[in-house]
Design a protein around this motif. Sequence first.
Motif, PDB file in Angstrom:
ATOM      1  N   HIS A  63       0.657  -1.379  -0.045  1.00  0.00           N
ATOM      2  CA  HIS A  63       0.020   0.014   0.066  1.00  0.00           C
ATOM      3  C   HIS A  63       0.924   1.219   0.002  1.00  0.00           C
ATOM      4  O   HIS A  63       1.669   1.357   0.965  1.00  0.00           O
ATOM      5  CB  HIS A  63      -0.827  -0.135   1.309  1.00  0.00           C
ATOM      6  CG  HIS A  63      -1.887  -1.212   1.303  1.00  0.00           C
ATOM      7  ND1 HIS A  63      -3.138  -1.063   0.622  1.00  0.00           N
ATOM      8  CD2 HIS A  63      -1.730  -2.214   1.806  1.00  0.00           C
ATOM      9  CE1 HIS A  63      -3.675  -2.188   0.703  1.00  0.00           C
ATOM     10  NE2 HIS A  63      -2.910  -2.899   1.604  1.00  0.00           N
ATOM     11  N   PRO A 116      -5.220  -0.124  -2.156  1.00  0.00           N
ATOM     12  CA  PRO A 116      -5.548   1.202  -2.050  1.00  0.00           C
ATOM     13  C   PRO A 116      -4.535   1.826  -1.287  1.00  0.00           C
ATOM     14  O   PRO A 116      -3.858   1.275  -0.591  1.00  0.00           O
ATOM     15  CB  PRO A 116      -6.859   1.237  -1.341  1.00  0.00           C
ATOM     16  CG  PRO A 116      -6.752  -0.011  -0.233  1.00  0.00           C
ATOM     17  CD  PRO A 116      -6.030  -1.138  -1.307  1.00  0.00           C
ATOM     18  N   LEU A 118      -3.152   4.492   1.163  1.00  0.00           N
ATOM     19  CA  LEU A 118      -3.228   4.514   2.539  1.00  0.00           C
ATOM     20  C   LEU A 118      -3.295   6.065   3.172  1.00  0.00           C
ATOM     21  O   LEU A 118      -3.274   6.315   4.342  1.00  0.00           O
ATOM     22  CB  LEU A 118      -2.837   3.737   3.594  1.00  0.00           C
ATOM     23  CG  LEU A 118      -2.950   2.266   3.131  1.00  0.00           C
ATOM     24  CD1 LEU A 118      -2.263   1.294   4.212  1.00  0.00           C
ATOM     25  CD2 LEU A 118      -4.477   1.781   3.243  1.00  0.00           C
ATOM     26  N   GLU A 121      -6.706   7.263   4.384  1.00  0.00           N
ATOM     27  CA  GLU A 121      -7.639   6.049   4.877  1.00  0.00           C
ATOM     28  C   GLU A 121      -8.044   6.244   6.360  1.00  0.00           C
ATOM     29  O   GLU A 121      -9.240   5.897   6.276  1.00  0.00           O
ATOM     30  CB  GLU A 121      -6.885   4.775   4.969  1.00  0.00           C
ATOM     31  CG  GLU A 121      -7.611   3.592   4.978  1.00  0.00           C
ATOM     32  CD  GLU A 121      -8.467   3.081   3.800  1.00  0.00           C
ATOM     33  OE1 GLU A 121      -9.297   2.199   3.808  1.00  0.00           O
ATOM     34  OE2 GLU A 121      -8.174   3.774   2.758  1.00  0.00           O
ATOM     35  N   ARG A 125     -12.175   6.047   6.754  1.00  0.00           N
ATOM     36  CA  ARG A 125     -12.808   4.979   7.665  1.00  0.00           C
ATOM     37  C   ARG A 125     -13.140   5.408   8.945  1.00  0.00           C
ATOM     38  O   ARG A 125     -13.912   4.945   9.686  1.00  0.00           O
ATOM     39  CB  ARG A 125     -11.713   3.809   7.479  1.00  0.00           C
ATOM     40  CG  ARG A 125     -11.583   3.158   6.349  1.00  0.00           C
ATOM     41  CD  ARG A 125     -12.581   2.201   5.544  1.00  0.00           C
ATOM     42  NE  ARG A 125     -12.267   1.420   4.605  1.00  0.00           N
ATOM     43  CZ  ARG A 125     -13.282   0.605   3.947  1.00  0.00           C
ATOM     44  NH1 ARG A 125     -14.377   0.502   4.417  1.00  0.00           N
ATOM     45  NH2 ARG A 125     -12.914  -0.182   2.828  1.00  0.00           N
ATOM     46  N   SER A 218      -3.023  11.175   7.633  1.00  0.00           N
ATOM     47  CA  SER A 218      -4.160  11.710   6.759  1.00  0.00           C
ATOM     48  C   SER A 218      -4.171  13.273   6.995  1.00  0.00           C
ATOM     49  O   SER A 218      -4.706  14.004   6.039  1.00  0.00           O
ATOM     50  CB  SER A 218      -5.415  11.135   7.323  1.00  0.00           C
ATOM     51  OG  SER A 218      -5.814  11.613   8.696  1.00  0.00           O
TER      52      SER A 218
END
Length: 255
Positions: A63, A116, A118, A121, A125, A218
């Motif tokens: 990933h 995918p 990350l 992510e 999520r 993120s």
Amino acid sequence: MNTWLTKLARIGGASVALALAVAMAPAHADEDFQLDRAPNNTHDIASLQHGAQLFVNYCLNCHSAKLMRYSALEQIGISQKEIEQNLLFTTDKVGNPMTVAMRPDDAKTWFGVTPPDLSVEARARGSDWLYTYLRSFYRDDTRPTGWNNMVFNNVSMPNVLWQLQGIRTVKFEDVKDLETGEKTHQFVGFETVKPGTMSRVDYDAAVADLVAYLTWMSEPTQQTRRQLGVFVLIFLGVLTFFAWRLNASYWKDVQ
């Protein structure tokens, strides 16, 4: 830090690298499964550093995280020298984004789907979902990889952290509804078949560190943004006070 990397490299090995190459195929999340609240370790530098090490050792083989550069790890106290010596692959440089050598077309050909990215992510999520998901794998011989997940039913990704967590099976029981009399097959817990190299408490702590890093990755500027927001609110509060007093002074002689 070097001690952790040495230990993780020894634990991981080639089998983990191979497991990471299996991407997550389309499947549906089990909305009825209760999510556990993830510890908020995003302010803990040691936790973020450990999470970064876990990410590089167990996730980055397959990933990518294209929106994150290795150099950004200096924000969580990892020096450029430590990044170069411990976290970079042979052909990477500190200023490079976190990408993988495997081409998307090859991954789709080999595994049926492209793994995918990350980078965001955790924002997509949620930290609670990731924390519960990484702790909810169990052995399922009906699945191609031999693994399934209570949060992501029929997931194609194996438990890449199984050597740390151990091998577990899942237990279900038929529960009868007292009102309708109908029986339902309900999850009642996990059963350890083979212990891992970590205790349950240590494994949960390691997953919390990994999730903390994914959450920080993120949005690395989140803490700075929040601090700036506090100063802006204080400034606006002081400005409002002086504006109010100025207005009162201006109109005090007006009948």
